[in-house]
Design a protein around this motif. Structure first.
Motif, short mmCIF file in Angstrom:
data_model
loop_
_atom_site.label_atom_id
_atom_site.label_comp_id
_atom_site.label_asym_id
_atom_site.label_seq_id
_atom_site.Cartn_x
_atom_site.Cartn_y
_atom_site.Cartn_z
N THR A 72 -55.24 -30.18 23.67
CA THR A 72 -55.10 -31.48 23.03
C THR A 72 -53.95 -31.41 22.03
O THR A 72 -53.59 -30.33 21.58
CB THR A 72 -56.41 -31.89 22.33
N THR A 73 -53.38 -32.56 21.71
CA THR A 73 -52.37 -32.60 20.66
C THR A 73 -53.08 -32.82 19.34
O THR A 73 -54.07 -33.55 19.27
CB THR A 73 -51.34 -33.72 20.91
N VAL A 74 -52.55 -32.18 18.29
CA VAL A 74 -53.20 -32.26 16.99
C VAL A 74 -52.23 -32.73 15.90
O VAL A 74 -52.38 -32.37 14.75
CB VAL A 74 -53.84 -30.91 16.60
N GLY A 75 -51.25 -33.51 16.31
CA GLY A 75 -50.29 -34.02 15.34
C GLY A 75 -48.96 -33.31 15.42
O GLY A 75 -48.70 -32.53 16.33
N LYS A 76 -48.13 -33.59 14.43
CA LYS A 76 -46.79 -33.02 14.39
C LYS A 76 -46.68 -32.08 13.21
O LYS A 76 -47.36 -32.22 12.23
CB LYS A 76 -45.76 -34.12 14.32
N SER A 77 -45.78 -31.09 13.35
CA SER A 77 -45.61 -30.12 12.28
C SER A 77 -44.30 -30.37 11.54
O SER A 77 -43.42 -31.05 12.02
CB SER A 77 -45.61 -28.70 12.85
N GLY A 78 -44.22 -29.75 10.39
CA GLY A 78 -42.97 -29.78 9.64
C GLY A 78 -42.92 -30.87 8.59
O GLY A 78 -43.76 -31.75 8.52
N SER A 79 -41.88 -30.75 7.79
CA SER A 79 -41.63 -31.76 6.77
C SER A 79 -40.12 -31.90 6.65
O SER A 79 -39.36 -31.08 7.13
CB SER A 79 -42.24 -31.34 5.43
N GLY A 80 -39.69 -32.93 6.02
CA GLY A 80 -38.25 -33.10 5.83
C GLY A 80 -37.64 -33.95 6.93
O GLY A 80 -38.28 -34.78 7.54
N VAL A 81 -36.36 -33.69 7.19
CA VAL A 81 -35.55 -34.53 8.08
C VAL A 81 -35.68 -34.04 9.53
O VAL A 81 -35.90 -32.87 9.79
CB VAL A 81 -34.07 -34.46 7.65
N GLY A 82 -35.50 -34.96 10.47
CA GLY A 82 -35.48 -34.59 11.88
C GLY A 82 -36.80 -34.84 12.57
O GLY A 82 -37.81 -35.16 11.96
N LYS A 83 -36.73 -34.70 13.89
CA LYS A 83 -37.92 -34.91 14.71
C LYS A 83 -38.82 -33.69 14.60
O LYS A 83 -38.39 -32.56 14.74
CB LYS A 83 -37.50 -35.13 16.16
N HIS A 84 -40.09 -33.94 14.36
CA HIS A 84 -41.06 -32.85 14.22
C HIS A 84 -41.79 -32.64 15.54
O HIS A 84 -42.20 -33.60 16.18
CB HIS A 84 -42.06 -33.18 13.10
N PRO A 85 -41.97 -31.38 15.94
CA PRO A 85 -42.59 -31.11 17.24
C PRO A 85 -44.09 -31.37 17.25
O PRO A 85 -44.77 -31.19 16.25
CB PRO A 85 -42.29 -29.62 17.46
N GLU A 86 -44.56 -31.79 18.42
CA GLU A 86 -45.99 -32.00 18.65
C GLU A 86 -46.68 -30.64 18.68
O GLU A 86 -46.17 -29.68 19.24
CB GLU A 86 -46.19 -32.70 20.00
N MET A 87 -47.86 -30.56 18.07
CA MET A 87 -48.63 -29.32 18.03
C MET A 87 -49.77 -29.41 19.04
O MET A 87 -50.40 -30.45 19.22
CB MET A 87 -49.20 -29.10 16.63
N TYR A 88 -50.04 -28.26 19.69
CA TYR A 88 -51.08 -28.18 20.72
C TYR A 88 -52.15 -27.18 20.32
O TYR A 88 -51.87 -26.16 19.71
CB TYR A 88 -50.46 -27.75 22.06
N ASP A 89 -53.40 -27.52 20.69
CA ASP A 89 -54.52 -26.62 20.42
C ASP A 89 -55.51 -26.76 21.58
O ASP A 89 -55.44 -27.71 22.36
CB ASP A 89 -55.19 -26.98 19.09
N MET A 90 -56.45 -25.83 21.66
CA MET A 90 -57.46 -25.88 22.71
C MET A 90 -58.39 -27.07 22.46
O MET A 90 -58.69 -27.40 21.33
CB MET A 90 -58.29 -24.59 22.73
N CYS A 91 -58.82 -27.68 23.54
CA CYS A 91 -59.77 -28.78 23.46
C CYS A 91 -61.16 -28.17 23.59
O CYS A 91 -61.68 -28.01 24.70
CB CYS A 91 -59.49 -29.78 24.57
N GLY A 92 -61.74 -27.80 22.48
CA GLY A 92 -62.99 -27.07 22.46
C GLY A 92 -64.16 -27.80 23.06
O GLY A 92 -65.06 -27.19 23.62
N GLU A 93 -64.16 -29.13 23.00
CA GLU A 93 -65.34 -29.84 23.47
C GLU A 93 -65.35 -30.08 24.97
O GLU A 93 -66.34 -30.52 25.53
CB GLU A 93 -65.51 -31.18 22.74
N HIS A 94 -64.26 -29.78 25.66
CA HIS A 94 -64.19 -30.08 27.09
C HIS A 94 -64.80 -28.98 27.96
O HIS A 94 -65.40 -29.26 28.98
CB HIS A 94 -62.74 -30.33 27.49
N PHE A 95 -64.62 -27.72 27.57
CA PHE A 95 -65.14 -26.61 28.35
C PHE A 95 -65.99 -25.71 27.46
O PHE A 95 -65.68 -25.52 26.30
CB PHE A 95 -63.99 -25.80 28.96
N ARG A 96 -67.01 -25.12 28.05
CA ARG A 96 -67.94 -24.28 27.31
C ARG A 96 -68.05 -22.89 27.95
O ARG A 96 -67.85 -22.74 29.16
CB ARG A 96 -69.34 -24.90 27.31
N CYS A 97 -68.40 -21.92 27.13
CA CYS A 97 -68.64 -20.55 27.60
C CYS A 97 -69.99 -20.09 27.08
O CYS A 97 -70.40 -20.47 25.98
CB CYS A 97 -67.56 -19.60 27.07
N ILE A 98 -70.66 -19.25 27.86
CA ILE A 98 -71.94 -18.69 27.45
C ILE A 98 -71.78 -17.19 27.32
O ILE A 98 -71.25 -16.54 28.22
CB ILE A 98 -73.05 -19.01 28.46
#
Length: 182
Positions: A72-98
């Motif tokens: 899933t995307t979790v927002g953009k990183s960085g501060s200041g001038v310029g385009k900030h990159p999209e941040m990615y993380d695992m979508c914990g609620e979609h898949f489960r492990c036992i």
């Protein structure tokens, strides 16, 4: 209620290109998932550097992982001038492990999201059963009860890992000898 639903979805996403394989045979997609899992939130450029793939390859893989709900995307990183990159993380609620830990005195069961978040954990006293089939049946009942208590959809479970002390036959995964269980 196919417990292998998520695994099948990931297998459908398999890339045909051999260029995505590195020298140890791990596909680019698996390397990207592992990178996001271990270092996330992380942007595509950083993923490309970590897994030694081109940015366009990482873009293709992350778009597919997004479509299938693995990341899933979790927002953009960085501060200041310029385009900030999209941040990615695992979508914990979609898949489960036992996870199951069979110990001398207790059997512990945990259900987690892919992001490592613990949804439920349970422990029951270990019962010594000499018949392997009965032992496995009892363990399955405990796992099923824990899944029911967690209210996790069974089709989101991608795997079960069982840890048990002893010698394991490599080809089959069969317990050959266990000091605690004979």
């Amino acid at each position: 209620m196919d417990a292998n639903f998520a695994v099948k979805e990931l297998q459908k996403m398999e890339y045909k290109s051999t260029r995505e394989k590195n020298r140890d045979g791990i596909s680019g997609k698996i390397r990207v998932v592992r990178c996001i899992q271990e270092k996330g939130p992380i942007n595509r450029s950083a993923i490309a550097r970590e897994v030694h793939l081109s940015i366009p390859a990482v873009m293709t893989i992350t778009e597919e992982l997004l479509r299938h709900g693995v990341v899933t995307t979790v927002g953009k990183s960085g501060s200041g001038v310029g385009k900030h990159p999209e941040m990615y993380d695992m979508c914990g609620e979609h898949f489960r492990c036992i996870g199951v830990d069979i110990g001398r005195t207790m059997e512990r069961i945990v259900i987690t999201g892919l992001d490592g978040s613990v949804l439920i954990q349970d422990a029951v006293p270990t019962e010594y059963i000499n018949q392997p089939r009965q032992f496995v049946d009892r363990l399955c009942q405990i796992i099923c009860r824990t899944v029911e208590q967690s209210r996790v959809a069974p089709e989101t479970i991608v795997g079960v890992c069982v840890a048990m002390p002893g010698l394991i036959e490599v080809g089959t995964g069969r317990v050959v000898f266990s000091p605690n269980f004979g």
